[in-house]
Design a protein around this motif. Structure first.
Motif, PDB file in Angstrom:
ATOM      1  N   ALA A  13       0.825  -1.206   0.000  1.00  0.00           N
ATOM      2  CA  ALA A  13       0.000   0.000   0.000  1.00  0.00           C
ATOM      3  C   ALA A  13       0.863   1.261   0.000  1.00  0.00           C
ATOM      4  O   ALA A  13       0.410   2.328  -0.412  1.00  0.00           O
ATOM      5  CB  ALA A  13      -0.931   0.001   1.207  1.00  0.00           C
ATOM      6  N   LEU A  14       2.104   1.132   0.426  1.00  0.00           N
ATOM      7  CA  LEU A  14       3.037   2.258   0.413  1.00  0.00           C
ATOM      8  C   LEU A  14       3.652   2.482  -0.963  1.00  0.00           C
ATOM      9  O   LEU A  14       4.380   3.440  -1.175  1.00  0.00           O
ATOM     10  CB  LEU A  14       4.153   2.036   1.430  1.00  0.00           C
ATOM     11  N   SER A  16       5.851   0.899  -4.488  1.00  0.00           N
ATOM     12  CA  SER A  16       6.986   0.012  -4.743  1.00  0.00           C
ATOM     13  C   SER A  16       8.069   0.302  -3.713  1.00  0.00           C
ATOM     14  O   SER A  16       8.035   1.327  -3.025  1.00  0.00           O
ATOM     15  CB  SER A  16       7.532   0.226  -6.154  1.00  0.00           C
ATOM     16  N   HIS A  17       9.047  -0.581  -3.626  1.00  0.00           N
ATOM     17  CA  HIS A  17      10.086  -0.410  -2.612  1.00  0.00           C
ATOM     18  C   HIS A  17      10.827   0.917  -2.765  1.00  0.00           C
ATOM     19  O   HIS A  17      11.339   1.460  -1.795  1.00  0.00           O
ATOM     20  CB  HIS A  17      11.062  -1.593  -2.633  1.00  0.00           C
ATOM     21  N   ARG A  18      10.863   1.461  -3.951  1.00  0.00           N
ATOM     22  CA  ARG A  18      11.554   2.729  -4.168  1.00  0.00           C
ATOM     23  C   ARG A  18      10.837   3.890  -3.481  1.00  0.00           C
ATOM     24  O   ARG A  18      11.454   4.858  -3.067  1.00  0.00           O
ATOM     25  CB  ARG A  18      11.686   3.003  -5.667  1.00  0.00           C
ATOM     26  N   LYS A  19       9.508   3.802  -3.382  1.00  0.00           N
ATOM     27  CA  LYS A  19       8.722   4.865  -2.754  1.00  0.00           C
ATOM     28  C   LYS A  19       8.295   4.532  -1.334  1.00  0.00           C
ATOM     29  O   LYS A  19       7.884   5.420  -0.585  1.00  0.00           O
ATOM     30  CB  LYS A  19       7.466   5.136  -3.589  1.00  0.00           C
ATOM     31  N   ASN A  23       7.217   7.154   1.586  1.00  0.00           N
ATOM     32  CA  ASN A  23       5.808   7.210   1.965  1.00  0.00           C
ATOM     33  C   ASN A  23       5.599   6.835   3.428  1.00  0.00           C
ATOM     34  O   ASN A  23       4.724   7.384   4.096  1.00  0.00           O
ATOM     35  CB  ASN A  23       4.973   6.313   1.055  1.00  0.00           C
ATOM     36  N   TYR A  24       6.385   5.895   3.930  1.00  0.00           N
ATOM     37  CA  TYR A  24       6.297   5.498   5.330  1.00  0.00           C
ATOM     38  C   TYR A  24       6.635   6.670   6.245  1.00  0.00           C
ATOM     39  O   TYR A  24       6.004   6.888   7.272  1.00  0.00           O
ATOM     40  CB  TYR A  24       7.242   4.320   5.599  1.00  0.00           C
ATOM     41  N   ALA A  25       7.634   7.444   5.847  1.00  0.00           N
ATOM     42  CA  ALA A  25       8.124   8.541   6.676  1.00  0.00           C
ATOM     43  C   ALA A  25       7.214   9.766   6.676  1.00  0.00           C
ATOM     44  O   ALA A  25       7.308  10.601   7.577  1.00  0.00           O
ATOM     45  CB  ALA A  25       9.526   8.944   6.223  1.00  0.00           C
ATOM     46  N   ASN A  26       6.307   9.864   5.717  1.00  0.00           N
ATOM     47  CA  ASN A  26       5.506  11.088   5.642  1.00  0.00           C
ATOM     48  C   ASN A  26       4.298  11.103   6.583  1.00  0.00           C
ATOM     49  O   ASN A  26       3.569  12.093   6.639  1.00  0.00           O
ATOM     50  CB  ASN A  26       5.088  11.388   4.194  1.00  0.00           C
ATOM     51  N   ALA A  43      -8.553  -0.842   4.641  1.00  0.00           N
ATOM     52  CA  ALA A  43      -7.640  -1.776   3.977  1.00  0.00           C
ATOM     53  C   ALA A  43      -6.457  -1.016   3.386  1.00  0.00           C
ATOM     54  O   ALA A  43      -6.588   0.125   2.959  1.00  0.00           O
ATOM     55  CB  ALA A  43      -8.373  -2.522   2.873  1.00  0.00           C
ATOM     56  N   GLY A  44      -5.320  -1.683   3.360  1.00  0.00           N
ATOM     57  CA  GLY A  44      -4.151  -1.164   2.665  1.00  0.00           C
ATOM     58  C   GLY A  44      -4.122  -1.796   1.288  1.00  0.00           C
ATOM     59  O   GLY A  44      -3.943  -3.000   1.165  1.00  0.00           O
ATOM     60  N   ARG A  45      -4.329  -1.006   0.254  1.00  0.00           N
ATOM     61  CA  ARG A  45      -4.396  -1.526  -1.114  1.00  0.00           C
ATOM     62  C   ARG A  45      -3.196  -1.071  -1.933  1.00  0.00           C
ATOM     63  O   ARG A  45      -2.678   0.020  -1.721  1.00  0.00           O
ATOM     64  CB  ARG A  45      -5.670  -1.032  -1.792  1.00  0.00           C
TER      65      ARG A  45
END
Length: 127
Positions: A13-14, A16-19, A23-26, A43-45
């Motif tokens: 849901a965050l 691809s691994h590059r983002k 996204n987790y930190a924001n 849900a995390g989609r």
């Protein structure tokens, strides 16, 4: 023989691994409210644009598989490309999912709720 981790890839849901780290930190939860049969749940989609990108490229190549398989293939290809490996090389990939064939499980569950039974492929194709 040496075993090492030289590459990785993920899709969640965050993004691809590059983002994902960004996204987790924001501080945004990346959850959406989804209507089920009788309830509304969070849900995390997979982001819609990523989902469509994966399904349009891999789904055409391997029709009829569970979406989670397409996501795993996409991640594997991303990891192989990031490692710089050639498809003719001698290497292995470790794929993992804690959920299995989620889409098929949901389809067969819906079929059971509606009709009271499921087809014989329900177990082999979701385990």
């Amino acid at each position: 023989m040496d075993i090492s981790l030289v590459s990785l890839s993920s899709l969640s849901a965050l993004g691809s691994h590059r983002k994902a780290a960004e996204n987790y930190a924001n501080g945004h939860a990346y959850l959406t409210e989804v209507q089920t049969h009788a309830d509304s749940v969070w849900a995390g989609r997979i982001p819609a644009e990523m989902r469509e990108k994966v399904l349009s490229s891999i789904g055409e190549e391997y029709p009829g598989l569970d979406e989670t398989v397409y996501f795993a293939i996409w991640c594997a290809r991303e990891a192989v490309a990031a490692a710089g490996w050639e498809s003719t090389g001698d290497f292995g990939l470790n794929l993992g999912s804690s959920r299995g064939a989620t889409g098929l499980t949901e389809t067969y569950h819906r079929q059971f709720l509606e009709s009271g039974s499921v087809g014989t492929l329900a177990s082999p194709s979701t385990t």
